[in-house]
Write a protein that holds these residues in place. Structure first.
Motif, short mmCIF file in Angstrom:
data_model
loop_
_atom_site.label_atom_id
_atom_site.label_comp_id
_atom_site.label_asym_id
_atom_site.label_seq_id
_atom_site.Cartn_x
_atom_site.Cartn_y
_atom_site.Cartn_z
N GLY A 402 0.66 -0.48 0.12
CA GLY A 402 -0.53 0.03 0.15
C GLY A 402 0.87 0.85 -0.27
N GLU A 403 2.46 1.03 0.47
CA GLU A 403 3.40 2.08 0.33
C GLU A 403 3.17 2.65 -1.38
N ILE A 404 3.33 4.28 -1.61
CA ILE A 404 2.98 5.08 -3.16
C ILE A 404 5.06 5.46 -2.93
N ARG A 405 5.51 4.66 -4.26
CA ARG A 405 6.43 4.62 -4.41
C ARG A 405 7.24 5.05 -5.65
N LEU A 429 6.20 10.63 -1.47
CA LEU A 429 6.67 11.15 -0.18
C LEU A 429 8.16 11.62 -1.28
N SER A 430 9.20 10.66 -1.56
CA SER A 430 10.13 11.09 -1.90
C SER A 430 10.04 11.84 -3.32
N CYS A 431 9.22 12.12 -3.29
CA CYS A 431 9.23 13.29 -4.57
C CYS A 431 9.92 14.77 -4.48
N PRO A 432 11.63 14.50 -5.68
CA PRO A 432 11.79 16.25 -5.48
C PRO A 432 10.36 17.13 -5.55
N ASP A 433 11.06 18.50 -5.67
CA ASP A 433 10.46 19.19 -5.56
C ASP A 433 9.83 20.33 -7.68
N GLY A 434 8.84 20.14 -7.44
CA GLY A 434 8.41 20.40 -8.46
C GLY A 434 9.19 21.95 -9.14
N PRO A 435 8.42 22.62 -9.97
CA PRO A 435 8.61 24.18 -10.52
C PRO A 435 8.12 24.82 -10.05
N VAL A 443 2.51 11.94 -0.55
CA VAL A 443 1.52 11.16 -0.22
C VAL A 443 2.52 9.73 0.37
N GLU A 444 2.62 9.02 1.77
CA GLU A 444 3.24 7.79 1.48
C GLU A 444 2.05 6.50 1.58
N SER A 445 1.34 6.59 1.77
CA SER A 445 0.12 5.38 1.62
C SER A 445 -1.06 5.47 0.35
N VAL A 446 -1.48 4.27 0.31
CA VAL A 446 -3.07 4.50 -0.77
C VAL A 446 -4.00 5.11 0.47
N ALA A 447 -3.96 4.95 1.94
CA ALA A 447 -4.61 4.88 2.47
C ALA A 447 -4.84 6.78 2.61
N GLU A 448 -3.23 7.08 2.68
CA GLU A 448 -3.46 8.53 2.91
C GLU A 448 -3.89 9.60 1.24
N ALA A 449 -3.28 8.99 0.20
CA ALA A 449 -4.07 9.20 -0.72
C ALA A 449 -5.52 9.52 -0.76
N ALA A 450 -5.58 8.42 -0.19
CA ALA A 450 -7.32 8.28 -0.99
C ALA A 450 -8.42 9.31 0.06
#
Ligand code: TYD
Ligand code: MG
Length: 469
Positions: A402-405, A429-435, A443-450
């Motif tokens: 259920g983790e977001i990779r 969670l580990s996504c680098p900063d965007g523009p 988000v860390e997990s599908v539960a958190e995202a949903a």
């Protein structure tokens, strides 16, 4: 000529075995072996030549002549991008795709475009009659006089045409429909396809002419040809798309002269294929923001970011005894099943007695794992009847826990989303900063995202499905 013997050749990988078997021992494909007669003498080109007989000398690599290797533009910018400039003289390219996807149309447009520069180009039509080709060509506009047509199925006849006309480009439509009179077997069979392709490769090299061969592939890949051909040609391109939608994707899966990650986008219309510079108009044009069951994915196709709407729909299972229906269009069916299991296990959604339908809109196929998060959110939005905010996109791979990779090329995805006007993105969670201009919702997990996505906006209409998170 040596003694004739028969071998069994695999239509998929080209491997030869002495005995017939139901399954190819080399690649493991079923029912692909077909008998072929070969000459033993021809099979042993090195027999009798002892060590030290060779006279060929190597040359310094840095002194190799490069003048012939420059690609020649086709004039279709989207195709030239895929090819890294155009077709290289003396090279052979294969253009594969399902019947009706637009291979003949695309190549006719290439021929017209090159012929308009004054160069002689030849279309070898082995499938369609001359009149059919002319009618199609005239649909696309006036036909330049240097576009020559050869209605022919004998591959050896092409040599005479090339010698007589010294063309800049020759298109053979298709490699399954031409035949070599010196080779046994039916046109389209592995021996014929291979013999014809080998012959055309030699012809292309000898006369420094670029050749493009059309190759049909069916959904199950059953047709002999392209996979055997891939080893023989310099470039393999495919045209993809759903016949019921306008969008066509052209990409190179093998390319000896340039990149393979580039994607060409076309739309099939009344006057053939037109370049698509703003794909989101085609892909998101009919989106109804605020509808439950819809999420926007920031996808990557090669080096190109595309915004794709992912839709999901649920219905109570029609029968208590039969397993619930799971239907996937443009998204991977196995992946959908896996993500539904993750939603049940890790986000507390009860989906066991629910039919679920999911699709990618616009005739596009998304196969990358980065689509997982958008697919999960679309399903969660559908079953809770809660629309996602209209200004969010999502990307991220979902793991079995259920983790977001993390997924590659986050910056490009975010830049394209921001350019089109999206303001927030669900990302790992580990996504680098965007523009600047786009807020990251890590988000860390599908539960958190949903939970986060569904609490955000939209009216809830009770459906009996609950989120535990
Ligand atoms: P075609 O190029 O014949 O496909 P392939 O060679 O891959 O089998 O494309 C055929 C389809 O394209 C056919 O359904 C008609 C459609 N088409 C258009 O919509 N507009 C056009 O201008 C042309 C020439 C074809
Ligand atoms: Mg065709």
């Amino acid at each position: 000529m040596g003694r004739l013997r028969s071998v069994h050749r695999c239509g998929s990988c080209g491997a030869a075995t002495a005995r017939w078997a139901g399954r190819c021992p080399a690649c493991g494909e079923w029912n692909t072996l077909a008998e072929e007669v070969v000459s033993e003498g021809a099979q042993a080109p090195f027999r009798g030549s002892g060590i030290g007989e060779g006279t060929a000398l190597p040359v310094p690599l840095c002194s190799v002549d490069l003048s012939g290797a420059a690609p020649r533009p086709t004039g279709l910018a989207e195709l030239d991008r895929v090819l890294g400039g155009g077709f290289v003289p003396g090279s052979v390219s294969l253009l594969g795709g399902e019947p009706g996807v637009g291979k003949s149309t695309l190549l006719l447009q290439v021929l017209r475009s090159v012929a308009e520069t004054g160069s002689v180009v030849v279309l070898v039509s082995a499938e369609e009659s001359s009149a059919q080709v002319r009618l199609r060509a005239e649909r696309l506009g006036p036909v330049p006089p240097t576009l020559l047509l050869l209605e022919e199925t004998d591959v050896r006849a092409v040599a005479g045409t090339v010698e007589a006309t010294t063309p800049a480009l020759v298109v053979v439509d298709s490699i399954q429909a031409v035949a070599d009179p010196n080779t046994a077997g039916l046109p389209g069979g592995v021996p014929q396809v291979r013999a014809c392709a080998e012959y055309l490769v030699r012809l292309a090299k000898r006369h420094e002419v670029a050749f493009v061969l059309v190759g049909h592939v069916t959904k199950d890949g059953a047709l002999a040809g392209p996979r055997v051909l891939e080893h023989l040609v310099d470039t393999v391109m495919t045209v993809e798309g759903d016949r019921h939608h306008a969008l066509r994707l052209v990409r190179a899966t093998k390319h000896r002269f340039g990149p393979t990650g580039e994607l060409g986008l076309f739309a099939m219309g009344d006057a053939g294929l037109a370049a698509v510079t703003d794909p989101h108009r085609l892909l998101l044009g009919d989106r109804r923001p605020g509808t439950p069951g819809s999420a926007v994915l920031a996808a990557m196709e090669g080096q190109r970011a595309l915004l794709v709407e992912i839709q999901a729909l649920w219905a109570p299972a029609s029968s208590d005894s039969a397993p619930p229906r799971r239907s996937a269009q443009g998204v991977d069916a196995g992946r959908l099943a896996l993500l539904l299991a993750v939603l049940e296990q890790h986000a507390g959604m009860v989906l066991g007695r629910t039919d679920v339908f999911a699709s990618a809109v616009g005739g596009i196929r998304v196969t990358e794992p980065a689509a997982d998060l958008a697919l999960v959110l679309a399903v969660a939005s559908a079953v809770t009847q809660t629309a996602l905010a209209p200004d969010v996109v999502a990307f991220g791979e979902v793991g079995l826990g259920g983790e977001i990779r993390r997924v590659p090329q986050a910056e490009r995805r975010l830049s394209e989303a921001a350019r089109i006007g999206f303001r927030r993105a669900f990302v790992p969670l580990s996504c680098p900063d965007g523009p600047p201009g786009i807020e990251l919702l890590r988000v860390e997990s599908v539960a958190e995202a949903a939970a986060l996505a569904l609490a955000d906006v939209g009216a809830r209409s009770g459906t009996g499905h609950r989120l535990s998170a």
